[in-house]
Design an enzyme around this catalytic site. Sequence first.
Site, mmCIF file in Angstrom:
data_model
loop_
_atom_site.group_PDB
_atom_site.id
_atom_site.type_symbol
_atom_site.label_atom_id
_atom_site.label_comp_id
_atom_site.label_asym_id
_atom_site.label_seq_id
_atom_site.Cartn_x
_atom_site.Cartn_y
_atom_site.Cartn_z
ATOM 1 N N TYR A 133 0.824 -1.218 0.000
ATOM 2 C CA TYR A 133 0.000 0.000 0.000
ATOM 3 C C TYR A 133 0.858 1.268 0.000
ATOM 4 O O TYR A 133 0.393 2.324 0.394
ATOM 5 C CB TYR A 133 -0.932 0.026 1.216
ATOM 6 C CG TYR A 133 -1.859 -1.163 1.374
ATOM 7 C CD1 TYR A 133 -2.198 -1.975 0.293
ATOM 8 C CD2 TYR A 133 -2.418 -1.465 2.605
ATOM 9 C CE1 TYR A 133 -3.045 -3.059 0.452
ATOM 10 C CE2 TYR A 133 -3.271 -2.546 2.770
ATOM 11 C CZ TYR A 133 -3.578 -3.348 1.692
ATOM 12 O OH TYR A 133 -4.415 -4.423 1.857
ATOM 13 N N LYS A 179 6.424 -13.808 4.243
ATOM 14 C CA LYS A 179 6.384 -14.787 3.154
ATOM 15 C C LYS A 179 7.788 -14.809 2.561
ATOM 16 O O LYS A 179 8.023 -14.377 1.417
ATOM 17 C CB LYS A 179 5.317 -14.370 2.118
ATOM 18 C CG LYS A 179 5.081 -15.425 1.048
ATOM 19 C CD LYS A 179 4.316 -16.623 1.579
ATOM 20 C CE LYS A 179 4.122 -17.659 0.487
ATOM 21 N NZ LYS A 179 3.475 -18.881 0.989
ATOM 22 N N ASP A 212 0.451 -17.550 5.099
ATOM 23 C CA ASP A 212 -0.612 -18.531 4.811
ATOM 24 C C ASP A 212 -0.789 -19.494 5.981
ATOM 25 O O ASP A 212 -1.908 -19.759 6.433
ATOM 26 C CB ASP A 212 -0.329 -19.272 3.497
ATOM 27 C CG ASP A 212 1.127 -19.699 3.345
ATOM 28 O OD1 ASP A 212 1.950 -19.310 4.199
ATOM 29 O OD2 ASP A 212 1.443 -20.420 2.388
ATOM 30 N N ASP A 236 -3.440 -6.097 7.492
ATOM 31 C CA ASP A 236 -4.796 -5.672 7.116
ATOM 32 C C ASP A 236 -5.716 -6.901 7.070
ATOM 33 O O ASP A 236 -6.811 -6.915 7.641
ATOM 34 C CB ASP A 236 -4.701 -5.011 5.729
ATOM 35 C CG ASP A 236 -5.963 -4.283 5.345
ATOM 36 O OD1 ASP A 236 -6.808 -4.052 6.225
ATOM 37 O OD2 ASP A 236 -6.111 -3.951 4.155
ATOM 38 N N ASP A 240 -8.699 -8.483 10.052
ATOM 39 C CA ASP A 240 -10.103 -8.773 9.744
ATOM 40 C C ASP A 240 -10.447 -10.235 10.030
ATOM 41 O O ASP A 240 -11.561 -10.540 10.461
ATOM 42 C CB ASP A 240 -10.438 -8.411 8.286
ATOM 43 C CG ASP A 240 -10.952 -6.988 8.178
ATOM 44 O OD1 ASP A 240 -10.643 -6.186 9.088
ATOM 45 O OD2 ASP A 240 -11.661 -6.665 7.210
#
Length: 343
Positions: A133, A179, A212, A236, A240
């Site tokens: 972002y 990752k 993951d 982010d 959630d």
Amino acid sequence: MAPTSYQICVLPGDGIGPEVIDCARQVLEALKDTEDGPGFQFDEHLVGADAFEASGEAITDAVIDECKAADAVLVGAMDVARLPANARQPLRTLRQSLEVGASIRPARTFAGVEARCDHIDTLVVREVTEGIYSGIEYAAGPDAACSVRLITRGASTRTAKIAFAEAQKRRRKVTAVHKLGALKLTDSLFLEACRDVGKDYPDVEFETRNIDACALEMVRHPEEFDVILATNTFGDILSDIAAGLACGLGLAPSGCVGERWAYFEPVHGTAPDIAGKGIANPLAAILSAALMVRHLGELKSADRIEQAVEAVLAAGAPRTGDLGGDAGSAEVRDAVLAELASS
Ligand code: ATP
């Protein structure tokens, strides 16, 4: 010893913002009547779409100076959709001016409130200025586009410091998410910064997990996680997932934290459909106030507020409509105040 007193800048905002923030303010005021409870002085300013319509400015430099002079800032929701494109965006301005580079989002279950798991009590600490972002994007020919995943040691270190400091106030465990196999350079740098900060916190357990595997494990064994430390996009998504596993956004507080300044706000928005009716659930705002109090180092008082909210929810009533009840905001606030008074 004289009791501690904090100066809080309050920006109630638009829609249900002023209604829920007023409830949170009354809960903070009540702390002074509890054992060792701190005092608060409030300095309130009109910021947001209503402010823009009244004065032509959504947020002024004078308000930003007041926020900087305060010990912390408590924010209601801002109706940015009502602001014209050329207006100053209040939250973006606040984030930049207060140099808050990390968002903190707790997610937890409450006895008596339906959730997707038996138990979760996590805090996602997420870097908010860079990663994918970063806003650095460009076209790479007619059929391709690139987004730059910017990771810097400075921003990673700042975020990690916040995560470890918060972990010390909780269950003393930090899980850094990456990752590495795919993002060798950027996530090596991020993890290196996290490990370096961790050396100053030998009492905090540190582990790393692939994004993951972390998402899967959060769904399977959410109780294993305390503080989750992540770059922008991973954080982010994980915040959630945590909110979804817990009791949803209606009970979700948040904060934006930097090295000097911080502001706290409920995750929900202005809810124009119920604004002015006195039926908004004030608990996310009250829990945001508790998060602020914890950030200020008043751990006992933060526990007190959270325990009062827990007791009200466990009792089953009063509850606002979003939680299946028919009570108004004031009834819920008064129930929290009554619990606080008896704590
Ligand atoms: P915004 O544009 O400011 O984000 P919104 O209405 O699109 O506003 P939210 O404010 O998050 O988004 O509201 C989504 C839904 O949840 C609405 O139906 C709203 O009434 C409800 N809601 C949000 N916050 C609360 C609350 N504190 N108490 C009760 N209902 C709420």
